[in-house]
Write an enzyme that holds these catalytic residues in place. Structure first.
Site, PDB file in Angstrom:
ATOM      1  CD  GLU A 222      -2.875  -1.334   2.291  1.00 34.87           C
ATOM      2  OE1 GLU A 222      -2.738  -0.572   3.262  1.00 34.87           O
ATOM      3  OE2 GLU A 222      -3.799  -2.147   2.186  1.00 34.87           O
TER       4      GLU A 222
ATOM      5  CG  ASN B 141      -0.615  -6.675  -2.041  1.00 32.88           C
ATOM      6  OD1 ASN B 141      -1.161  -7.164  -3.025  1.00 32.88           O
ATOM      7  ND2 ASN B 141      -1.118  -6.751  -0.812  1.00 32.88           N
TER       8      ASN B 141
ATOM      9  CG  HIS C  99      -9.786  -5.720   0.121  1.00 35.20           C
ATOM     10  ND1 HIS C  99     -10.035  -6.934   0.717  1.00 35.20           N
ATOM     11  CD2 HIS C  99      -8.472  -5.468   0.308  1.00 35.20           C
ATOM     12  CE1 HIS C  99      -8.920  -7.394   1.272  1.00 35.20           C
ATOM     13  NE2 HIS C  99      -7.948  -6.523   1.026  1.00 35.20           N
TER      14      HIS C  99
ATOM     15  CD  GLU D 124      -4.575  -7.964   0.848  1.00 39.22           C
ATOM     16  OE1 GLU D 124      -5.451  -7.284   1.416  1.00 39.22           O
ATOM     17  OE2 GLU D 124      -3.353  -7.749   0.994  1.00 39.22           O
TER      18      GLU D 124
ATOM     19  CG  ASP E   7     -12.662  -9.019   0.801  1.00 37.54           C
ATOM     20  OD1 ASP E   7     -12.609  -7.973   0.114  1.00 37.54           O
ATOM     21  OD2 ASP E   7     -12.200  -9.090   1.948  1.00 37.54           O
TER      22      ASP E   7
HETATM   23  C1  XIL Z   1      -6.490  -7.098   7.525  1.00 40.86           C
HETATM   24  C2  XIL Z   1      -6.772  -8.367   8.305  1.00 40.86           C
HETATM   25  O1  XIL Z   1      -7.574  -9.238   7.524  1.00 40.86           O
HETATM   26  C3  XIL Z   1      -7.486  -8.041   9.597  1.00 40.86           C
HETATM   27  O2  XIL Z   1      -7.649  -9.203  10.393  1.00 40.86           O
HETATM   28  C4  XIL Z   1      -6.689  -6.986  10.370  1.00 40.86           C
HETATM   29  O3  XIL Z   1      -7.404  -6.606  11.530  1.00 40.86           O
HETATM   30  C5  XIL Z   1      -6.418  -5.780   9.495  1.00 40.86           C
HETATM   31  O4  XIL Z   1      -5.778  -6.185   8.303  1.00 40.86           O
HETATM   32  N1  XIL Z   1      -5.060  -4.924   3.151  1.00 40.86           N
HETATM   33  C6  XIL Z   1      -4.059  -5.766   3.538  1.00 40.86           C
HETATM   34  C7  XIL Z   1      -4.313  -6.773   4.595  1.00 40.86           C
HETATM   35  O5  XIL Z   1      -2.998  -5.779   2.925  1.00 40.86           O
HETATM   36  O6  XIL Z   1      -3.167  -7.023   5.369  1.00 40.86           O
HETATM   37  C8  XIL Z   1      -5.444  -6.349   5.501  1.00 40.86           C
HETATM   38  O7  XIL Z   1      -5.719  -7.417   6.399  1.00 40.86           O
HETATM   39  C9  XIL Z   1      -6.651  -5.968   4.692  1.00 40.86           C
HETATM   40  C10 XIL Z   1      -6.347  -4.819   3.789  1.00 40.86           C
END
Ligand code: XIL
Length: 458
Positions: free
Chosen positions: A169, A210, A246, A274, A276
């Site tokens: 990020e 990432n 996300h 990641e 979802d």
């Molecule tokens: C999230 C986890 O899933 C949670 O359990 C934690 O509280 C916060 O982080 N981007 C990322 C991940 O790169 O590491 C994050 O994971 C979600 C957003």
């Protein structure tokens, strides 16, 4: 941990409607339900993905890798990402004091199940230990801290991890650099320094940057593109970009495949890291159908580009998703519901990976899961859910494979004869409407192993 002792064996959790139709309400719907409900089981996602040369991964919580959670994680995925266990705040909460327990557990589990591991993440602005965030550091000290951290963590798992999310990020939405501990102390060059340190610590690991909101072509993904281009030109080690993904139901960027392709054309790999797809709660069948189409679109886009190495979901079950905590009122973002029943999204992923089966339409299904397990006992549940069909009374039966016994049941009347368990509805929960579900639970005893049986619904 001892996986073999505590995990149910790899038997299918999926259950078919059989020819036991007594109690179904509409006979016309029922026959259709019986036919379409008896669909063949989809292959595990990992086999479908492997046949396409792709990775199908999931983020996991190490402490949950037993019982049904462990069984699905091992059966369906060929890659794992620790959701939190490898973050700096997890591994070095106190300076110089390391806790690798959960990270080790995940890597061990992955190796035992023939899965690759994506290390996540080394250099980030979030989930850092307090001592690091709150310290006062000169640029030289900060650079040394970063390099030492990378050498320690990457070095610990050298040769065992396929991939590292080295920098997480780094950008703002407008494509400028995010003002973080690292950027403010070291300038934009912290990214090149981190990648170089990671390559030195494990030359075999694929090294990624990432980020989120970089799935479509936009200002942020263009900044990432320009960074990767310049790193490549400078000879800085960079192997891939991770698109977190996300996403929100109905909002898959239309330029996703085009964006993946432009990174591939730079000569780097791309991974959906990641995934979802969240919705406003409560979920309903229209939203779940839309979500399935969205999952399919994302997986299709990756399958369409040779250098897209695969897709990782950020938790495979709604019971292990960060969404409800982070986005209040939203959830249901993963391919399995909270009771480990595969949702339409699961079947959509399977289809995008070349699976030949279609999701069950017009069926009632039962999903058995072990919700907790201890030395000699366990708690299990069976969830009966109907879509396009309905029940006015039900029976659910199974045969235990390893001498387990039901000792007590609730929300159903259960009896056991030898290995055969028969349960029928309580007076108040025989009716399961289309779109509805009923769950009953039980305590049982086990020893040696506790394999998951196949439930027959009638
Ligand atoms: C999230 C986890 O899933 C949670 O359990 C934690 O509280 C916060 O982080 N981007 C990322 C991940 O790169 O590491 C994050 O994971 C979600 C957003």
């Amino acid at each position: 941990m001892s996986t073999s002792r505590t995990s149910p064996s790899r038997s299918s959790l999926r259950v078919r409607c059989t020819a036991l139709f007594a109690g179904l309400t509409a006979v016309g719907a029922l026959l259709a339900a019986g036919t379409t409900g008896a669909h063949a089981a989809d292959g595990p996602l990992r086999d479908l993905a492997a046949a396409k040369g792709k990775v199908m991964g999931t983020a996991v919580t190490g402490s949950k890798l037993t019982g049904t959670y462990g069984e699905i994680a091992g059966r369906e995925f060929n890659a794992l990402t620790p959701g939190n266990a490898m973050k700096w705040g997890s591994v070095e909460p106190v300076r110089g004091t390391f806790d690798w327990a959960e990270a080790d557990r995940i890597v061990d589990f992955a190796e035992a199940h023939g899965q690759q591991v994506r290390g996540h993440t080394l250099v980030w602005h979030s989930q850092n230990p307090g001592w690091l965030d709150n310290g006062t550091w000169t640029p030289a000290q900060l650079g040394q801290l970063m390099k030492d951290h990378i050498a320690t963590e990457v070095g610990r798992y050298k040769g065992r991890l396929a991939t590292w999310d080295v920098v997480n990020e780094p950008f703002n939405e407008d494509g400028t650099y995010r003002q973080t501990l690292w950027y403010n102390g070291l300038g934009a060059d912290y990214i090149a320094q981190a990648l170089t340190a990671a390559r030195a610590a494990d030359p075999a690991a694929r090294l990624y940057i990432n980020d989120y909101n970089v799935e479509g072509v936009n200002a942020k993904s263009t900044a990432l593109y320009n960074l990767v281009k310049s790193l490549k030109e400078r000879g800085v080690p960079i192997d891939g970009v991770g698109l977190q993904a996300h996403l929100i139901v109905g909002q898959v960027p239309s330029t996703l495949q085009q964006n993946i392709q432009r990174f591939a054309d730079l000569g780097v790999d791309v991974a959906i890291t990641e995934l979802d797809i969240r919705m406003q709660l409560p979920s309903d069948s229209a939203k779940l159908t839309r979500q399935a189409a969205d999952y399919k679109a994302v997986v299709n886009a990756c399958v369409a580009v040779a250098r897209c190495v695969g897709v990782t979901v950020w938790g495979f079950t709604d019971s292990d998703s960060w969404i409800p905590d982070t986005f209040p009122g939203q959830g249901a973002a993963t391919p399995y519901d909270e009771n480990y029943a595969p949702k339409p999204a699961y079947h959509a992923i399977a289809e995008a990976l070349g699976g030949t089966t279609t999701p069950p339409t017009g069926a009632c299904t039962a999903a058995y899961s072990v919700t907790s397990q201890w030395d000699t006992g366990f708690t299990g549940q069976v969830r009966i859910a109907c879509t396009g069909a309905a029940l006015s009374s039900w029976k659910a039966g199974w045969t235990f494979g390893a001498g387990q016994r039901v000792t007590q049941a609730w929300n159903a009347a259960c009896s056991q004869s030898g290995a055969v368990v028969s349960c029928s509805n309580a007076s108040y929960n025989g009716s399961v409407p289309s779109g509805g579900s009923v769950t009953f639970g039980f305590n049982g005893s086990w020893s040696g192993s506790n394999p998951v049986p196949t439930v027959t619904l009638g």
